[in-house]
Design a protein around this motif. Structure first.
Motif, PDB file in Angstrom:
ATOM      1  N   SER A  56       0.841  -1.181   0.000  1.00 33.68           N
ATOM      2  CA  SER A  56       0.000   0.000   0.000  1.00 33.68           C
ATOM      3  C   SER A  56       0.878   1.233   0.000  1.00 33.68           C
ATOM      4  O   SER A  56       2.087   1.161   0.178  1.00 33.68           O
ATOM      5  N   LYS A  57       0.277   2.394  -0.147  1.00 37.02           N
ATOM      6  CA  LYS A  57       1.029   3.639  -0.088  1.00 37.02           C
ATOM      7  C   LYS A  57       1.350   4.011   1.351  1.00 37.02           C
ATOM      8  O   LYS A  57       2.242   4.797   1.598  1.00 37.02           O
TER       9      LYS A  57
ATOM     10  N   ALA B 289      -5.706   5.816   7.878  1.00 37.82           N
ATOM     11  CA  ALA B 289      -5.024   6.864   8.641  1.00 37.82           C
ATOM     12  C   ALA B 289      -4.175   6.317   9.779  1.00 37.82           C
ATOM     13  O   ALA B 289      -3.479   7.080  10.452  1.00 37.82           O
ATOM     14  N   LEU B 290      -4.214   5.015  10.017  1.00 37.27           N
ATOM     15  CA  LEU B 290      -3.400   4.448  11.095  1.00 37.27           C
ATOM     16  C   LEU B 290      -1.915   4.573  10.776  1.00 37.27           C
ATOM     17  O   LEU B 290      -1.507   4.553   9.615  1.00 37.27           O
ATOM     18  N   SER B 291      -1.111   4.670  11.821  1.00 41.18           N
ATOM     19  CA  SER B 291       0.337   4.815  11.661  1.00 41.18           C
ATOM     20  C   SER B 291       1.053   3.530  12.050  1.00 41.18           C
ATOM     21  O   SER B 291       0.704   2.896  13.051  1.00 41.18           O
TER      22      SER B 291
ATOM     23  N   VAL C   1      -1.716   0.058  20.472  1.00 40.37           N
ATOM     24  CA  VAL C   1      -1.860  -0.482  19.116  1.00 40.37           C
ATOM     25  C   VAL C   1      -3.333  -0.804  18.868  1.00 40.37           C
ATOM     26  O   VAL C   1      -4.044  -1.214  19.780  1.00 40.37           O
ATOM     27  N   GLN C   2      -3.764  -0.588  17.641  1.00 41.81           N
ATOM     28  CA  GLN C   2      -5.172  -0.768  17.300  1.00 41.81           C
ATOM     29  C   GLN C   2      -5.420  -1.871  16.286  1.00 41.81           C
ATOM     30  O   GLN C   2      -6.552  -2.346  16.152  1.00 41.81           O
TER      31      GLN C   2
ATOM     32  N   PHE D 147       2.203  -3.889  13.199  1.00 36.07           N
ATOM     33  CA  PHE D 147       1.303  -3.291  14.188  1.00 36.07           C
ATOM     34  C   PHE D 147       1.079  -1.810  13.892  1.00 36.07           C
ATOM     35  O   PHE D 147       2.029  -1.055  13.626  1.00 36.07           O
ATOM     36  N   TYR D 148      -0.195  -1.424  13.973  1.00 34.21           N
ATOM     37  CA  TYR D 148      -0.590  -0.033  13.693  1.00 34.21           C
ATOM     38  C   TYR D 148      -1.329   0.548  14.883  1.00 34.21           C
ATOM     39  O   TYR D 148      -1.980  -0.165  15.656  1.00 34.21           O
TER      40      TYR D 148
END
Length: 201
Positions: A28-29, A43-45, A166-167, A199-200
């Motif tokens: 993905s980008k 939008a997760l990092s 983490v989500q 992990f995001y």
């Protein structure tokens, strides 16, 4: 062997074999997580990349029965060095090499993965994060992966209020882990596997 020397040897070793290995990933980008049909992180990092090494566990009711999944157990090694743009070419071969050579490249342990008694996928990053997860999406391992590799997954917080820092997590670049088609005897079958866990938060 010092950690720095081990990592240099890892980079050299993977660089020399990358051309010979299949590269099934499409990224993905956002943080270059391999997706191959899994949902984009949006939008997760990206927080951590880990190498997971352990067993996928299955229950056999009798000889000739079809194995039933009862979860997994794995150690999670910090492979966040792959977050560097210069190391992204190593991603498709990282878990496959670990699975084939039974080495974790002297990476530090970041945490552990298991299933709770209630069957909840759980990830403990030893003070840096905790994820009580539910499966959102899964796709078969791409054809370029090692034979009998388990599905790639996207899991997110299950909403029980116990996750921290983490989500969500992706299980990608899997190697091994699928059970035999039928059981040879009654009991538990433990099938070795390796995978990358992204992990995001």
């Amino acid at each position: 062997m010092s950690s720095n020397i081990a990592r240099l040897l890892l980079a050299f070793f993977l660089a020399t074999i990358t051309l010979a290995l299949p590269t099934p990933s499409t990224t993905s980008k956002q943080n270059s997580v391999p997706l191959n049909g899994l949902p984009d992180p949006g939008a997760l990092s990206l927080k951590y990349i880990t190498l997971g090494v352990g067993t996928q566990n299955y229950s056999c009711s009798a000889a000739g029965a079809i194995p039933t999944s009862i979860g997994a157990v794995a150690d999670l090694y910090d492979a966040s060095m792959l977050m560097s743009p210069s190391k992204l070419s190593l991603i498709p071969s990282f878990a496959a090499v670990a699975y084939s050579t039974h080495t974790w490249f002297d990476l530090p342990t970041l945490g552990h993965h298991w299933f709770s008694a209630a069957g909840v996928p759980t990830f403990d990053l030893e003070g840096k994060g905790f994820l009580s997860a539910k499966k959102v999406s899964g796709v078969p391992a791409p054809s370029g992966c090692i034979a009998s590799s388990i599905d790639w997954l996207f899991l997110e917080d299950d909403g029980r209020g116990v996750s921290r820092n983490v989500q969500a997590v992706y299980r990608v670049e899997t190697a091994g882990g699928n059970p035999p088609a039928t059981c040879s005897k009654a009991g538990v079958v433990k099938v070795p596997y390796a995978a990358e866990y992204w992990f995001y938060g």
